[in-house]
Motif scaffolding. Structure first.
Motif, mmCIF file in Angstrom:
data_model
loop_
_atom_site.group_PDB
_atom_site.id
_atom_site.type_symbol
_atom_site.label_atom_id
_atom_site.label_comp_id
_atom_site.label_asym_id
_atom_site.label_seq_id
_atom_site.Cartn_x
_atom_site.Cartn_y
_atom_site.Cartn_z
ATOM 1 N N GLY A 95 0.809 -1.219 0.000
ATOM 2 C CA GLY A 95 0.000 0.000 0.000
ATOM 3 C C GLY A 95 0.839 1.264 0.000
ATOM 4 N N GLN A 96 2.072 1.187 0.522
ATOM 5 C CA GLN A 96 2.929 2.368 0.555
ATOM 6 C C GLN A 96 3.255 2.825 -0.867
ATOM 7 N N ILE A 132 9.828 6.984 -0.601
ATOM 8 C CA ILE A 132 8.980 6.224 0.322
ATOM 9 C C ILE A 132 9.601 4.875 0.710
ATOM 10 N N PRO A 172 13.756 4.979 2.423
ATOM 11 C CA PRO A 172 13.874 5.421 3.824
ATOM 12 C C PRO A 172 13.305 4.401 4.821
ATOM 13 N N GLN A 173 12.242 3.723 4.423
ATOM 14 C CA GLN A 173 11.669 2.727 5.337
ATOM 15 C C GLN A 173 12.505 1.445 5.343
ATOM 16 N N ILE A 185 10.744 4.901 14.017
ATOM 17 C CA ILE A 185 9.550 5.687 13.755
ATOM 18 C C ILE A 185 8.634 5.580 14.971
ATOM 19 N N PRO A 186 8.282 6.719 15.572
ATOM 20 C CA PRO A 186 7.483 6.661 16.787
ATOM 21 C C PRO A 186 6.208 5.846 16.620
ATOM 22 N N GLY A 187 6.022 4.918 17.534
ATOM 23 C CA GLY A 187 4.767 4.164 17.568
ATOM 24 C C GLY A 187 4.677 3.020 16.586
ATOM 25 N N LEU A 188 5.608 2.975 15.613
ATOM 26 C CA LEU A 188 5.441 1.978 14.558
ATOM 27 C C LEU A 188 5.956 0.612 14.979
ATOM 28 N N PHE A 197 -7.697 5.304 0.474
ATOM 29 C CA PHE A 197 -7.713 3.848 0.591
ATOM 30 C C PHE A 197 -8.483 3.383 1.816
ATOM 31 N N ASP A 233 -7.461 1.107 3.895
ATOM 32 C CA ASP A 233 -6.551 1.022 5.040
ATOM 33 C C ASP A 233 -5.554 2.184 5.058
ATOM 34 N N ASN A 280 -3.092 3.793 4.192
ATOM 35 C CA ASN A 280 -1.799 3.831 3.504
ATOM 36 C C ASN A 280 -1.072 5.162 3.654
ATOM 37 N N LEU A 281 -1.094 5.710 4.853
ATOM 38 C CA LEU A 281 -0.245 6.878 5.102
ATOM 39 C C LEU A 281 1.208 6.410 5.076
ATOM 40 N N PHE A 282 2.132 7.320 4.715
ATOM 41 C CA PHE A 282 3.539 6.946 4.682
ATOM 42 C C PHE A 282 4.044 6.843 6.120
ATOM 43 N N SER A 283 4.417 5.636 6.529
ATOM 44 C CA SER A 283 4.604 5.409 7.960
ATOM 45 C C SER A 283 5.850 6.086 8.518
ATOM 46 N N HIS A 284 6.802 6.474 7.650
ATOM 47 C CA HIS A 284 8.015 7.112 8.177
ATOM 48 C C HIS A 284 7.920 8.633 8.185
ATOM 49 N N TYR A 320 3.191 10.801 14.178
ATOM 50 C CA TYR A 320 3.389 9.825 13.100
ATOM 51 C C TYR A 320 2.131 8.967 12.970
ATOM 52 N N ALA A 357 1.424 5.910 13.111
ATOM 53 C CA ALA A 357 1.197 4.864 14.107
ATOM 54 C C ALA A 357 0.733 5.437 15.449
ATOM 55 N N GLN A 358 0.868 6.752 15.620
ATOM 56 C CA GLN A 358 0.430 7.360 16.876
ATOM 57 C C GLN A 358 -0.991 7.905 16.798
#
Lengths: 216, 249
Positions: free
Chosen positions: A104-105, A123, A126-127, A204-207, B85, B87, B89-93, B135, B137-138
């Motif tokens: 999805g990213q 995208i 970096p991850q 990454i915070p929370g991830l 979307f 779900d 699909n935000l960029f998690s970083h 972020y 996830a928060q």
């Protein structure tokens, strides 16, 4: 004298890690996104260079070109041989990380108008690099010690100096090799501590992966 | 001329033909809601429109430009179609603000400070300007989906495609997302929404499309669809869905 020589190991370490990082990233990206032809080529590259013993690669890169009248300095030969070898290992660390990123990213990146390359650069990479750090510190620990192998092509690194000490003063042999052992323990330890710190910094915070755990 | 036109879209996955010739037209400022049982190709259809899933057959035009043309600049056309979307699909970083501004800087080439201001404006619009440093996830699911709507809005798209935007949310978080969407529809945004939220459909849809087994069974305005559906399957489905989901608004 030993510590001075250790600097050469550290230089070689950085050079080969850098080369390995660069090539490894490219190989991993080709393997995941490159399509059938480039993907197979990349996978083949990773297989070949993980299958040849490091010493054999060193000999090949140092003595091979000289057969054709091209003399390569030991440092360059060692960087190429060990760097390419490391890139094969690093590529598999990155590949795993890239494939762990939810599809999805990339879809979200493409849906806002980014090209595939833009999506990969802004995208995915970096991850993926963050996810790679734990596996990468393993590769680091392994190649730190591989730098001593470069003494077979005549690089004036720390192990070669220990050997010189032994040749001149046999009674100091044990001490010299112990010193080398301590030096590598310190290098590996401090390197891993720094990488652990970096991992924490970049977290990454929370991830966390669904159902996964983070270390404390 | 309609803003969006899809003509005879076909898509097959292996042996199964998911879309068997779907056509529709959407006017500027219109909100169209697509409903239907799961597995009938609604999401696939949305993805065929912005070419995330290229259709096997059929053509799509956005504002007169053919999106399915092999020589079109698809990236430029996608930038004019927001996509939200299921779900998120935000960029998690990236933090909230960067999630919204990254398309502006990377795709539209807007300067960072200006992109920041524009992103802030859209985050205010979805009520999340106090969460810019958080972020993904928060954030709660509802907040994440509101950020993703802001991310779509920031690009100033000609229309936004919503793919079941509330289906992954806990029931108590659905309201905040629908509220934002209703506001958008009333502000005149052109929206094509796949959803099971009948309350939303009733409140703002100009047209409801009922899809089943890869074809459009019936379409019409909400009043007609809810009170006097022509096709028996439409009525059955609407009854069942209203029973299941209630009339949340």
């Amino acid at each position: 004298m030993l510590l001075r020589a250790t600097l050469i190991n550290i230089e070689l370490l950085f050079a080969l890690l850098f080369l390995g990082l660069l090539l490894g990233t490219v190989v991993a990206l080709l393997q995941v996104y490159g399509g059938r032809f480039a993907g197979t080529l990349a996978a083949g590259y990773a297989w070949v260079f993980r299958s040849i013993p490091a010493l054999v690669l060193l000999f090949l890169f140092y003595f091979g070109p000289s057969q054709f009248g091209v003399n390569i300095p030991p440092f360059i030969a060692a960087t190429l041989a060990l760097g390419i070898r490391s890139s094969a290992y690093q590529s598999q660390i990155f590949r795993g990380a890239i494939q762990a990123i939810p599809q999805g990213q990339m879809m979200a990146a493409r849906s806002m108008g980014m090209s595939r390359l833009q999506g990969i650069i802004t995208i995915i990479i970096p991850q993926a690099l963050r996810l790679s750090l734990a596996g990468w510190s393993n590769e680091f620990s392994s190649v730190v010690k591989d730098t001593t192998l470069a003494y077979v092509v005549g690089l004036n690194e720390v192990l070669r100096h220990a050997r010189i000490i032994m040749d001149r003063h046999y009674e100091l042999a044990m001490l010299a090799y112990l010193a080398v052992a301590v030096i590598f323990f310190v290098l590996t330890y401090s390197g891993n501590r720094s990488l652990g710190w970096l991992e924490g910094r970049l977290r990454i915070p929370g991830l966390q992966m669904k159902g996964g755990t983070q270390n404390k | 001329m309609s803003l969006l036109k899809a003509e005879n879209i076909h898509k097959r996955y292996g042996k199964e033909e998911v879309l068997k010739g779907v056509s529709l037209e959407l006017e500027r400022g219109e909100t169209m809601v697509v409903i239907g049982p799961s597995g009938t190709g609604k999401s696939t259809f949305l993805r065929c429109i912005n070419q995330l899933t290229p259709p096997d057959k059929g053509r799509v035009w956005l504002d007169g430009v053919e999106v399915t043309h092999p020589k079109c600049n698809i990236n430029r056309l996608r930038a004019q179609m927001g996509f939200v979307f299921q779900d998120f699909n935000l960029f998690s970083h990236l933090n909230t603000l960067r999630n919204v501004s990254i398309g502006l800087t990377k795709v539209k080439g807007i300067r960072k400070e200006d992109a920041r201001k524009l992103a802030m404006k859209e985050l205010e619009r979805v009520g999340l300007d106090d969460k810019i440093d958080a972020y993904p996830a928060q954030l709660s699911g509802g907040q994440q989906q509101r950020v993703s709507i802001a991310r779509a809005l920031a690009m100033e798209p000609k229309l936004i495609l919503f793919d079941e935007p509330t289906s992954a949310l806990d029931p108590e978080l659905i309201g905040e997302v629908l509220e934002v969407m209703i506001k958008l529809a009333k502000d005149g945004m052109t929206m094509l929404v796949v959803t099971h939220e009948m309350g939303f459909a009733r409140a703002v849809a100009d047209e409801i499309v009922f899809m089943e087994h890869g074809v459009i069974v019936e379409q019409g305005n909400p009043q007609q669809m809810f009170s006097a559906p022509k096709h028996p399957r439409t009525g059955e489905f609407l009854n069942k869905i209203t029973e299941l989901y209630g009339e949340t608004e």
